[in-house]
Design a protein around this motif. Structure first.
Motif, PDB file in Angstrom:
ATOM      1  N   PHE A 274       0.841  -1.197   0.000  1.00  0.00           N
ATOM      2  CA  PHE A 274       0.000   0.000   0.000  1.00  0.00           C
ATOM      3  C   PHE A 274       0.879   1.251   0.000  1.00  0.00           C
ATOM      4  CE2 PHE A 274      -2.672   3.282   1.934  1.00  0.00           C
ATOM      5  CZ  PHE A 274      -3.873   3.116   1.257  1.00  0.00           C
ATOM      6  N   VAL A 275       1.897   1.245   0.862  1.00  0.00           N
ATOM      7  CA  VAL A 275       2.823   2.389   0.947  1.00  0.00           C
ATOM      8  C   VAL A 275       3.534   2.587  -0.397  1.00  0.00           C
ATOM      9  CG1 VAL A 275       4.936   3.247   2.055  1.00  0.00           C
ATOM     10  CG2 VAL A 275       3.135   2.201   3.454  1.00  0.00           C
ATOM     11  N   ARG A 276       3.935   1.479  -1.029  1.00  0.00           N
ATOM     12  CA  ARG A 276       4.623   1.591  -2.321  1.00  0.00           C
ATOM     13  C   ARG A 276       3.722   2.276  -3.351  1.00  0.00           C
ATOM     14  NH1 ARG A 276       9.093   0.094  -4.264  1.00  0.00           N
ATOM     15  NH2 ARG A 276       9.638  -1.304  -2.547  1.00  0.00           N
ATOM     16  N   ARG A 277       2.434   1.923  -3.336  1.00  0.00           N
ATOM     17  CA  ARG A 277       1.517   2.511  -4.313  1.00  0.00           C
ATOM     18  C   ARG A 277       1.290   4.011  -4.072  1.00  0.00           C
ATOM     19  NH1 ARG A 277      -1.655  -2.342  -4.338  1.00  0.00           N
ATOM     20  NH2 ARG A 277      -3.151  -1.398  -2.923  1.00  0.00           N
ATOM     21  N   LEU A 278       1.461   4.449  -2.822  1.00  0.00           N
ATOM     22  CA  LEU A 278       1.313   5.881  -2.537  1.00  0.00           C
ATOM     23  C   LEU A 278       2.428   6.681  -3.208  1.00  0.00           C
ATOM     24  CD1 LEU A 278       0.361   5.838   1.268  1.00  0.00           C
ATOM     25  CD2 LEU A 278      -1.175   6.285  -0.661  1.00  0.00           C
ATOM     26  N   ASN A 279       3.586   6.015  -3.428  1.00  0.00           N
ATOM     27  CA  ASN A 279       4.694   6.619  -4.175  1.00  0.00           C
ATOM     28  C   ASN A 279       5.101   7.975  -3.590  1.00  0.00           C
ATOM     29  OD1 ASN A 279       6.611   6.852  -6.185  1.00  0.00           O
ATOM     30  ND2 ASN A 279       5.211   7.883  -7.590  1.00  0.00           N
ATOM     31  N   CYS A 280       5.426   7.966  -2.290  1.00  0.00           N
ATOM     32  CA  CYS A 280       5.737   9.226  -1.615  1.00  0.00           C
ATOM     33  C   CYS A 280       6.931   9.043  -0.678  1.00  0.00           C
ATOM     34  CB  CYS A 280       4.520   9.695  -0.816  1.00  0.00           C
ATOM     35  SG  CYS A 280       4.076   8.588   0.545  1.00  0.00           S
ATOM     36  N   LYS A 281       7.349  10.137  -0.079  1.00  0.00           N
ATOM     37  CA  LYS A 281       8.408  10.108   0.927  1.00  0.00           C
ATOM     38  C   LYS A 281       7.909   9.333   2.141  1.00  0.00           C
ATOM     39  CE  LYS A 281      11.453  13.446   3.280  1.00  0.00           C
ATOM     40  NZ  LYS A 281      11.710  14.906   3.431  1.00  0.00           N
ATOM     41  N   VAL A 282       8.810   8.567   2.764  1.00  0.00           N
ATOM     42  CA  VAL A 282       8.444   7.726   3.904  1.00  0.00           C
ATOM     43  C   VAL A 282       9.270   8.147   5.127  1.00  0.00           C
ATOM     44  CG1 VAL A 282       8.393   5.348   4.783  1.00  0.00           C
ATOM     45  CG2 VAL A 282       7.892   5.789   2.370  1.00  0.00           C
ATOM     46  N   THR A 283       8.607   8.277   6.266  1.00  0.00           N
ATOM     47  CA  THR A 283       9.281   8.552   7.539  1.00  0.00           C
ATOM     48  C   THR A 283       9.156   7.296   8.406  1.00  0.00           C
ATOM     49  OG1 THR A 283       8.752  10.915   7.427  1.00  0.00           O
ATOM     50  CG2 THR A 283       9.290  10.026   9.600  1.00  0.00           C
ATOM     51  N   VAL A 284      10.284   6.789   8.891  1.00  0.00           N
ATOM     52  CA  VAL A 284      10.279   5.604   9.755  1.00  0.00           C
ATOM     53  C   VAL A 284      10.495   6.050  11.197  1.00  0.00           C
ATOM     54  CG1 VAL A 284      11.272   3.324  10.197  1.00  0.00           C
ATOM     55  CG2 VAL A 284      11.354   4.280   7.884  1.00  0.00           C
ATOM     56  N   LEU A 285       9.534   5.710  12.067  1.00  0.00           N
ATOM     57  CA  LEU A 285       9.666   6.013  13.492  1.00  0.00           C
ATOM     58  C   LEU A 285      10.124   4.775  14.245  1.00  0.00           C
ATOM     59  CD1 LEU A 285       6.533   8.187  14.441  1.00  0.00           C
ATOM     60  CD2 LEU A 285       8.754   8.915  13.581  1.00  0.00           C
ATOM     61  N   HIS A 286      10.961   4.993  15.260  1.00  0.00           N
ATOM     62  CA  HIS A 286      11.392   3.915  16.147  1.00  0.00           C
ATOM     63  C   HIS A 286      11.705   4.530  17.503  1.00  0.00           C
ATOM     64  CE1 HIS A 286      13.213   0.362  17.738  1.00  0.00           C
ATOM     65  NE2 HIS A 286      14.424   0.897  17.792  1.00  0.00           N
ATOM     66  N   GLU A 287      11.080   3.983  18.559  1.00  0.00           N
ATOM     67  CA  GLU A 287      11.287   4.482  19.930  1.00  0.00           C
ATOM     68  C   GLU A 287      11.069   5.995  20.013  1.00  0.00           C
ATOM     69  OE1 GLU A 287      15.113   2.920  21.115  1.00  0.00           O
ATOM     70  OE2 GLU A 287      14.263   0.929  21.478  1.00  0.00           O
ATOM     71  N   GLY A 288      10.037   6.466  19.278  1.00  0.00           N
ATOM     72  CA  GLY A 288       9.627   7.867  19.388  1.00  0.00           C
ATOM     73  C   GLY A 288      10.469   8.864  18.629  1.00  0.00           C
ATOM     74  N   SER A 289      11.406   8.379  17.794  1.00  0.00           N
ATOM     75  CA  SER A 289      12.256   9.280  17.005  1.00  0.00           C
ATOM     76  C   SER A 289      12.207   8.869  15.540  1.00  0.00           C
ATOM     77  CB  SER A 289      13.718   9.204  17.473  1.00  0.00           C
ATOM     78  OG  SER A 289      13.835   9.505  18.831  1.00  0.00           O
ATOM     79  N   VAL A 290      12.668   9.781  14.674  1.00  0.00           N
ATOM     80  CA  VAL A 290      12.791   9.449  13.255  1.00  0.00           C
ATOM     81  C   VAL A 290      14.062   8.632  13.059  1.00  0.00           C
ATOM     82  CG1 VAL A 290      13.081  10.369  10.922  1.00  0.00           C
ATOM     83  CG2 VAL A 290      11.489  11.473  12.502  1.00  0.00           C
ATOM     84  N   LEU A 291      13.891   7.405  12.573  1.00  0.00           N
ATOM     85  CA  LEU A 291      15.033   6.512  12.337  1.00  0.00           C
ATOM     86  C   LEU A 291      15.591   6.703  10.933  1.00  0.00           C
ATOM     87  CD1 LEU A 291      16.708   4.078  13.441  1.00  0.00           C
ATOM     88  CD2 LEU A 291      14.978   2.587  12.449  1.00  0.00           C
ATOM     89  N   ALA A 292      14.707   6.924   9.964  1.00  0.00           N
ATOM     90  CA  ALA A 292      15.142   7.120   8.580  1.00  0.00           C
ATOM     91  C   ALA A 292      14.038   7.846   7.821  1.00  0.00           C
ATOM     92  CB  ALA A 292      15.421   5.771   7.916  1.00  0.00           C
ATOM     93  N   GLU A 293      14.426   8.486   6.714  1.00  0.00           N
ATOM     94  CA  GLU A 293      13.456   9.214   5.902  1.00  0.00           C
ATOM     95  C   GLU A 293      13.922   9.220   4.456  1.00  0.00           C
ATOM     96  OE1 GLU A 293      10.779  12.534   7.799  1.00  0.00           O
ATOM     97  OE2 GLU A 293      12.554  13.473   6.941  1.00  0.00           O
ATOM     98  N   GLY A 294      12.970   9.087   3.540  1.00  0.00           N
ATOM     99  CA  GLY A 294      13.317   9.095   2.115  1.00  0.00           C
ATOM    100  C   GLY A 294      12.323   8.243   1.347  1.00  0.00           C
ATOM    101  N   SER A 295      12.718   7.819   0.139  1.00  0.00           N
ATOM    102  CA  SER A 295      11.838   6.949  -0.649  1.00  0.00           C
ATOM    103  C   SER A 295      11.692   5.606   0.053  1.00  0.00           C
ATOM    104  CB  SER A 295      12.430   6.737  -2.042  1.00  0.00           C
ATOM    105  OG  SER A 295      13.598   5.935  -1.941  1.00  0.00           O
ATOM    106  N   LEU A 296      10.670   4.836  -0.341  1.00  0.00           N
ATOM    107  CA  LEU A 296      10.470   3.517   0.280  1.00  0.00           C
ATOM    108  C   LEU A 296      11.689   2.625   0.053  1.00  0.00           C
ATOM    109  CD1 LEU A 296       8.566   1.669   1.898  1.00  0.00           C
ATOM    110  CD2 LEU A 296       7.638   0.869  -0.279  1.00  0.00           C
ATOM    111  N   ASP A 297      12.239   2.653  -1.158  1.00  0.00           N
ATOM    112  CA  ASP A 297      13.426   1.835  -1.443  1.00  0.00           C
ATOM    113  C   ASP A 297      14.597   2.255  -0.562  1.00  0.00           C
ATOM    114  OD1 ASP A 297      12.202   0.235  -3.329  1.00  0.00           O
ATOM    115  OD2 ASP A 297      12.743   1.533  -5.021  1.00  0.00           O
ATOM    116  N   HIS A 298      14.745   3.568  -0.381  1.00  0.00           N
ATOM    117  CA  HIS A 298      15.841   4.081   0.452  1.00  0.00           C
ATOM    118  C   HIS A 298      15.717   3.585   1.896  1.00  0.00           C
ATOM    119  CE1 HIS A 298      18.768   6.886   2.181  1.00  0.00           C
ATOM    120  NE2 HIS A 298      17.841   7.207   3.068  1.00  0.00           N
ATOM    121  N   VAL A 299      14.518   3.722   2.472  1.00  0.00           N
ATOM    122  CA  VAL A 299      14.381   3.363   3.891  1.00  0.00           C
ATOM    123  C   VAL A 299      14.386   1.847   4.098  1.00  0.00           C
ATOM    124  CG1 VAL A 299      13.216   5.523   4.498  1.00  0.00           C
ATOM    125  CG2 VAL A 299      11.830   3.496   3.996  1.00  0.00           C
TER     126      VAL A 299
END
Length: 246
Positions: free
Chosen positions: A208-233
């Motif tokens: 579903f996220v891949r089809r949105l084709n947008c920037k992705v923010t990954v949260l872990h333990e209340g912080s941003v762990l990574a950000e960028g394209s789905l392939d990047h993260v």
């Protein structure tokens, strides 16, 4: 690009547990963003802070061109300022028709007295028809909301939020419990909505996220762990370790 919402250095602790830890996040005025992360990463608390349900211990949450602080506003003031939120379970008026649900949502833009005196005009009926087409329920306007499928109820609730013309739409796990065809249609609705407003989607379904084709923010333990394209993260070693598994 200008910023619609800026969260900076935000932290919140519940009973000694740091649910959000020095979180920083920005989104522009017509942007789609997916937020992913393991359970307990702080995704729901993040949305609670933006909508005023939870007040953080530290940090700033600034809104709009004038960088107004959302932290000094109530939940209803934040909603009126242009932030709409869709929870995971659809909440629609089951005994009312699709048309009546959308019309009720249009009324919410008016004050309490105006709602009592409200009489739908031609422009209101046209707006409801346009919304129904936008969410793919134009052939179900006279059906009771309670008769709709799970996916259709989700679309109706998104339509009810769009009726209030929010500048930022927060959507929690819209794909959960949907058929593949419903998921595809939901993607189309959200992508279309993000052309004229900011849309933040919290989701676990990677397809579903891949089809949105947008920037992705990954949260872990209340912080941003990574950000960028789905392939990047998804190629990030830390993300693989804490969320995707080896």
């Amino acid at each position: 690009m200008s910023t619609l919402l800026e969260v900076s250095g935000v932290s919140v602790t519940f009973d000694g547990f740091k649910a959000i830890n020095n979180l920083t996040f920005q989104i522009g005025p017509a942007e789609m963003r997916a937020v992913i992360g393991p359970n307990g990463a702080g995704k729901t608390t993040f949305m609670d802070i933006i909508t005023g349900k939870t007040k953080p211990d530290d940090g700033h949450v600034l809104w709009g061109d004038k960088s107004v602080s959302l932290l000094s506003m109530s939940e209803s003031q934040i909603a009126q300022a242009g932030i709409g939120r869709k929870f995971q379970r659809p909440t629609v008026f089951e005994d009312q028709s699709v048309r009546e649900n959308l019309m009720l949502a249009l009324r919410n833009k008016r004050g309490p007295l105006a709602v009592l005196r409200f009489r739908a005009g031609q422009a209101d009926h046209q707006k409801v028809a346009d919304l129904a087409e936008e969410i793919g329920l134009q052939n179900a306007l006279n059906r009771k909301a309670g008769e709709l499928s799970h996916g259709q109820k989700q679309w109706l609730e998104i339509g009810m939020l769009l009726a209030q013309d929010p500048q930022l739409l927060l959507v929690d796990e819209p794909a959960a419990g949907m058929t593949p065809a419903e998921r595809e249609h939901t993607t189309d609705i959200l992508v279309a909505a993000a052309k004229s407003r900011a849309v933040v989607v919290v989701e676990h379904d990677m397809e579903f996220v891949r089809r949105l084709n947008c920037k992705v923010t990954v949260l872990h333990e209340g912080s941003v762990l990574a950000e960028g394209s789905l392939d990047h993260v998804t190629n990030n070693d830390k993300v693989i370790e804490v969320y995707l598994g080896r």
